[in-house]
Design a protein around this motif. Structure first.
Motif, PDB file in Angstrom:
ATOM      1  N   THR A 103      19.803 -55.448  17.819  1.00 21.61           N
ATOM      2  CA  THR A 103      20.781 -54.355  17.893  1.00 21.61           C
ATOM      3  C   THR A 103      20.918 -53.685  16.525  1.00 21.61           C
ATOM      4  OG1 THR A 103      22.009 -55.539  19.607  1.00 21.61           O
ATOM      5  CG2 THR A 103      23.162 -53.759  18.457  1.00 21.61           C
ATOM      6  N   LYS A 104      20.893 -52.358  16.496  1.00 15.27           N
ATOM      7  CA  LYS A 104      21.038 -51.613  15.251  1.00 15.27           C
ATOM      8  C   LYS A 104      22.484 -51.658  14.795  1.00 15.27           C
ATOM      9  CE  LYS A 104      17.142 -48.434  15.851  1.00 15.27           C
ATOM     10  NZ  LYS A 104      16.729 -47.014  15.918  1.00 15.27           N
ATOM     11  N   LEU A 105      22.631 -51.807  13.477  1.00 17.52           N
ATOM     12  CA  LEU A 105      23.961 -51.922  12.897  1.00 17.52           C
ATOM     13  C   LEU A 105      24.530 -50.574  12.543  1.00 17.52           C
ATOM     14  CD1 LEU A 105      23.357 -54.953  10.504  1.00 17.52           C
ATOM     15  CD2 LEU A 105      24.722 -54.953  12.597  1.00 17.52           C
ATOM     16  N   LYS A 106      25.876 -50.529  12.644  1.00 14.23           N
ATOM     17  CA  LYS A 106      26.586 -49.361  12.140  1.00 14.23           C
ATOM     18  C   LYS A 106      27.832 -49.851  11.434  1.00 14.23           C
ATOM     19  CE  LYS A 106      28.870 -48.352  16.537  1.00 14.23           C
ATOM     20  NZ  LYS A 106      28.282 -49.449  17.278  1.00 14.23           N
ATOM     21  N   ASP A 107      28.319 -49.017  10.562  1.00  8.99           N
ATOM     22  CA  ASP A 107      29.452 -49.419   9.730  1.00  8.99           C
ATOM     23  C   ASP A 107      30.627 -49.882  10.601  1.00  8.99           C
ATOM     24  OD1 ASP A 107      30.716 -49.683   7.177  1.00  8.99           O
ATOM     25  OD2 ASP A 107      31.956 -47.952   7.746  1.00  8.99           O
ATOM     26  N   LYS A 153      28.359 -56.157   2.821  1.00  9.69           N
ATOM     27  CA  LYS A 153      27.874 -54.788   2.794  1.00  9.69           C
ATOM     28  C   LYS A 153      26.366 -54.862   2.789  1.00  9.69           C
ATOM     29  CE  LYS A 153      31.852 -52.971   0.245  1.00  9.69           C
ATOM     30  NZ  LYS A 153      32.395 -52.153   1.316  1.00  9.69           N
ATOM     31  N   THR A 154      25.735 -54.030   3.588  1.00  8.99           N
ATOM     32  CA  THR A 154      24.288 -54.142   3.729  1.00  8.99           C
ATOM     33  C   THR A 154      23.661 -52.794   4.028  1.00  8.99           C
ATOM     34  OG1 THR A 154      22.515 -55.289   4.895  1.00  8.99           O
ATOM     35  CG2 THR A 154      24.443 -54.657   6.196  1.00  8.99           C
ATOM     36  N   LEU A 155      22.406 -52.714   3.619  1.00 16.18           N
ATOM     37  CA  LEU A 155      21.597 -51.557   4.001  1.00 16.18           C
ATOM     38  C   LEU A 155      20.668 -51.897   5.158  1.00 16.18           C
ATOM     39  CD1 LEU A 155      20.645 -50.249   0.424  1.00 16.18           C
ATOM     40  CD2 LEU A 155      22.257 -49.216   2.050  1.00 16.18           C
ATOM     41  N   LYS A 156      20.718 -53.174   5.602  1.00 16.09           N
ATOM     42  CA  LYS A 156      19.826 -53.605   6.673  1.00 16.09           C
ATOM     43  C   LYS A 156      20.150 -52.848   7.956  1.00 16.09           C
ATOM     44  CE  LYS A 156      17.479 -56.512   4.225  1.00 16.09           C
ATOM     45  NZ  LYS A 156      16.060 -56.282   3.952  1.00 16.09           N
ATOM     46  N   ILE A 201      23.511 -41.091  -1.496  1.00 18.91           N
ATOM     47  CA  ILE A 201      22.662 -41.593  -0.398  1.00 18.91           C
ATOM     48  C   ILE A 201      22.909 -43.074  -0.184  1.00 18.91           C
ATOM     49  CG2 ILE A 201      20.277 -42.012   0.281  1.00 18.91           C
ATOM     50  CD1 ILE A 201      19.562 -39.381  -1.197  1.00 18.91           C
ATOM     51  N   TYR A 202      23.015 -43.847  -1.272  1.00 16.76           N
ATOM     52  CA  TYR A 202      23.231 -45.290  -1.186  1.00 16.76           C
ATOM     53  C   TYR A 202      24.558 -45.580  -0.488  1.00 16.76           C
ATOM     54  CZ  TYR A 202      24.314 -50.047  -2.617  1.00 16.76           C
ATOM     55  OH  TYR A 202      24.659 -51.386  -2.605  1.00 16.76           O
ATOM     56  N   LYS A 203      25.568 -44.805  -0.944  1.00 13.24           N
ATOM     57  CA  LYS A 203      26.881 -45.020  -0.350  1.00 13.24           C
ATOM     58  C   LYS A 203      26.874 -44.689   1.134  1.00 13.24           C
ATOM     59  CE  LYS A 203      31.720 -43.909  -1.106  1.00 13.24           C
ATOM     60  NZ  LYS A 203      32.684 -43.128  -1.918  1.00 13.24           N
ATOM     61  N   LYS A 204      26.161 -43.693   1.520  1.00  8.96           N
ATOM     62  CA  LYS A 204      26.094 -43.298   2.918  1.00  8.96           C
ATOM     63  C   LYS A 204      25.359 -44.326   3.748  1.00  8.96           C
ATOM     64  CE  LYS A 204      24.600 -39.514   5.873  1.00  8.96           C
ATOM     65  NZ  LYS A 204      23.926 -38.197   5.942  1.00  8.96           N
ATOM     66  N   GLU A 205      24.337 -44.957   3.264  1.00 11.15           N
ATOM     67  CA  GLU A 205      23.523 -45.906   4.016  1.00 11.15           C
ATOM     68  C   GLU A 205      24.124 -47.301   4.037  1.00 11.15           C
ATOM     69  OE1 GLU A 205      20.856 -45.299   5.840  1.00 11.15           O
ATOM     70  OE2 GLU A 205      21.103 -43.159   5.391  1.00 11.15           O
ATOM     71  N   THR A 206      25.037 -47.628   3.121  1.00 11.65           N
ATOM     72  CA  THR A 206      25.624 -48.968   3.081  1.00 11.65           C
ATOM     73  C   THR A 206      26.638 -49.129   4.216  1.00 11.65           C
ATOM     74  OG1 THR A 206      25.352 -49.087   0.684  1.00 11.65           O
ATOM     75  CG2 THR A 206      26.940 -50.607   1.697  1.00 11.65           C
ATOM     76  N   LYS A 207      26.543 -50.267   4.961  1.00 15.57           N
ATOM     77  CA  LYS A 207      27.447 -50.556   6.098  1.00 15.57           C
ATOM     78  C   LYS A 207      28.249 -51.810   5.804  1.00 15.57           C
ATOM     79  CE  LYS A 207      23.659 -50.484   8.454  1.00 15.57           C
ATOM     80  NZ  LYS A 207      22.748 -49.628   7.675  1.00 15.57           N
ATOM     81  N   GLU A 208      29.526 -51.775   6.170  1.00  8.08           N
ATOM     82  CA  GLU A 208      30.388 -52.954   6.011  1.00  8.08           C
ATOM     83  C   GLU A 208      30.429 -53.698   7.345  1.00  8.08           C
ATOM     84  OE1 GLU A 208      34.124 -52.964   3.511  1.00  8.08           O
ATOM     85  OE2 GLU A 208      34.979 -53.146   5.536  1.00  8.08           O
ATOM     86  N   ILE A 209      29.944 -54.907   7.319  1.00  9.71           N
ATOM     87  CA  ILE A 209      29.797 -55.691   8.557  1.00  9.71           C
ATOM     88  C   ILE A 209      30.618 -56.967   8.451  1.00  9.71           C
ATOM     89  CG2 ILE A 209      28.188 -56.818  10.132  1.00  9.71           C
ATOM     90  CD1 ILE A 209      27.784 -53.789   9.898  1.00  9.71           C
TER      91      ILE A 209
END
Length: 366
Positions: A77-81, A48-51, A28-36
């Motif tokens: 704006t919502k973030l995505k990977d 990398k963030t879960l925000k 779950i953590y890996k799925k929710e983490t985004k590289e920005i």
């Protein structure tokens, strides 16, 4: 033995459950983490963030956008990977327009983008130092060179020509204006180029004669002025009968000088009212009348009208020692009087015989 075996089984089962849970949590953590990627004035960092939103991430990373800065995308704006956040903080540039220099702020660093950001529009011929495509550092001076053009129409006079023509019929010293002169008009179009309001060049692009000049034409007299010729007649012989006094009065001044146009020598004869002279007797039609219809009298001269027109006032000068015939008028004609010949009237046949045939000088009076 049974008791230990049961404990072992329960322990193994617990460890299995924990492992599965850990794997689920990690997934779950890996799925929710985004590289920005965050780009700040072209300096990039990767986090990398879960925000969930841009604003939340910047707050967590303690990244602030300066007042007047540029942020894309917006903070909500919502973030995505894989997203990239671009931050451009305002930079100060010196904008020179003409002689005026103004400090202005822009988030851009390429000249054309800076001007666009500052809402500074260039004309078609305007240009900048540095060039529009140049990347510049803060505090750089950007000079804007404004080029403008005008086309002016100038009207100038074309001076008219003065033409002088000789006129042999006009006396010297006199002139006559045949045609008044008039200036023409030339229209010139001049292109002027201004650099920041200062004139730097001007070129003639067309010239057109709107109206041609009209020459002034003056006639100048070349005819020699005939000055009146005079002859002293006051003391000359051959008195002036009463009927000739009018001719004398018109042509002789107080000093006795006679004015005349020209003089020439002719052969003179004489006639009277006898039948031998005129071919008529008293009572015959036309007896005693001249060709002009006047009464014949002393001072009447018979002439060739082709040489001396009828009505011409004359003075007849003797070329020998005899008295002048004097003032006379050409009023009569005769069949034998042709060319340079004249016939002088006398009242008696004796005078006619005494005169005979002789050369005389004829003066054509004015």
């Amino acid at each position: 033995m049974e008791d230990n075996s049961g404990f072992h089984n329960r322990h193994l089962k617990t460890l299995t459950i924990l492992a599965i849970a850990a794997m689920l949590v990690f997934g779950i953590y890996k799925k929710e983490t985004k590289e920005i990627t965050i780009s700040i004035d072209e300096n990039k960092i990767i986090v990398k963030t879960l925000k969930g939103t841009v604003g939340e991430l910047l707050e967590k990373e303690d990244i602030k956008v300066e007042e007047g800065g540029y942020l894309h995308p917006k903070s909500d704006t919502k973030l995505k990977d894989g997203d990239e956040i671009i931050i451009k903080n305002p930079k100060t540039y010196k904008i020179k327009l003409g002689k005026k220099i103004t400090e202005m702020q822009s988030t851009e660093n390429i000249v054309k983008d800076i001007l666009k950001d500052l809402d500074i529009k260039l004309g078609n011929k305007d240009y900048t130092y540095p060039d529009l495509d140049k990347k510049v550092e803060p505090k750089t001076q950007i000079e804007i060179v404004q080029i403008s053009e005008t086309i002016d129409t100038v009207k100038d006079d074309i001076p008219f020509e003065n033409i002088v023509e000789d006129n042999i019929k006009l006396e010297k010293g006199k002139s006559n204006i045949v045609q008044e002169g008039k200036n023409g008009v030339k229209e010139t179009k001049i292109k002027k180029i201004f650099k920041n309001g200062d004139l730097v060049s001007e070129d003639i692009i067309s010239e057109e004669v709107v109206s041609a000049p009209v020459a002034k034409i003056v006639e100048k007299g070349t005819k020699e002025i005939q000055k009146p010729k005079t002859i002293q007649v006051a003391s000359r012989g051959g008195g002036t009968p009463t009927r000739r006094n009018a001719v004398k009065a018109q042509n002789v001044n107080k000093k006795g000088n006679m004015r005349y146009k020209k003089a020439f020598t002719v052969v003179a004869t004489a006639y009277d009212l006898s039948f031998a002279s005129c071919g008529k007797n008293p009572g015959d039609p036309g007896y005693g009348l001249t060709a002009s219809g006047t009464q014949v009298r002393p001072g009447v001269v018979s002439v060739d009208p082709n040489v001396i027109p009828l009505g011409t006032k004359l003075y007849i000068e003797s070329l020998d020692s005899t008295s002048d015939y004097g003032f006379a008028v050409a009023e009569d004609t005769g069949g034998a009087i042709k060319g340079n010949r004249i016939d002088l009237f006398f009242p008696s046949s004796t005078q006619v015989r005494n005169f005979g045939r002789r050369p005389v000088k004829v003066y054509i009076l004015e």
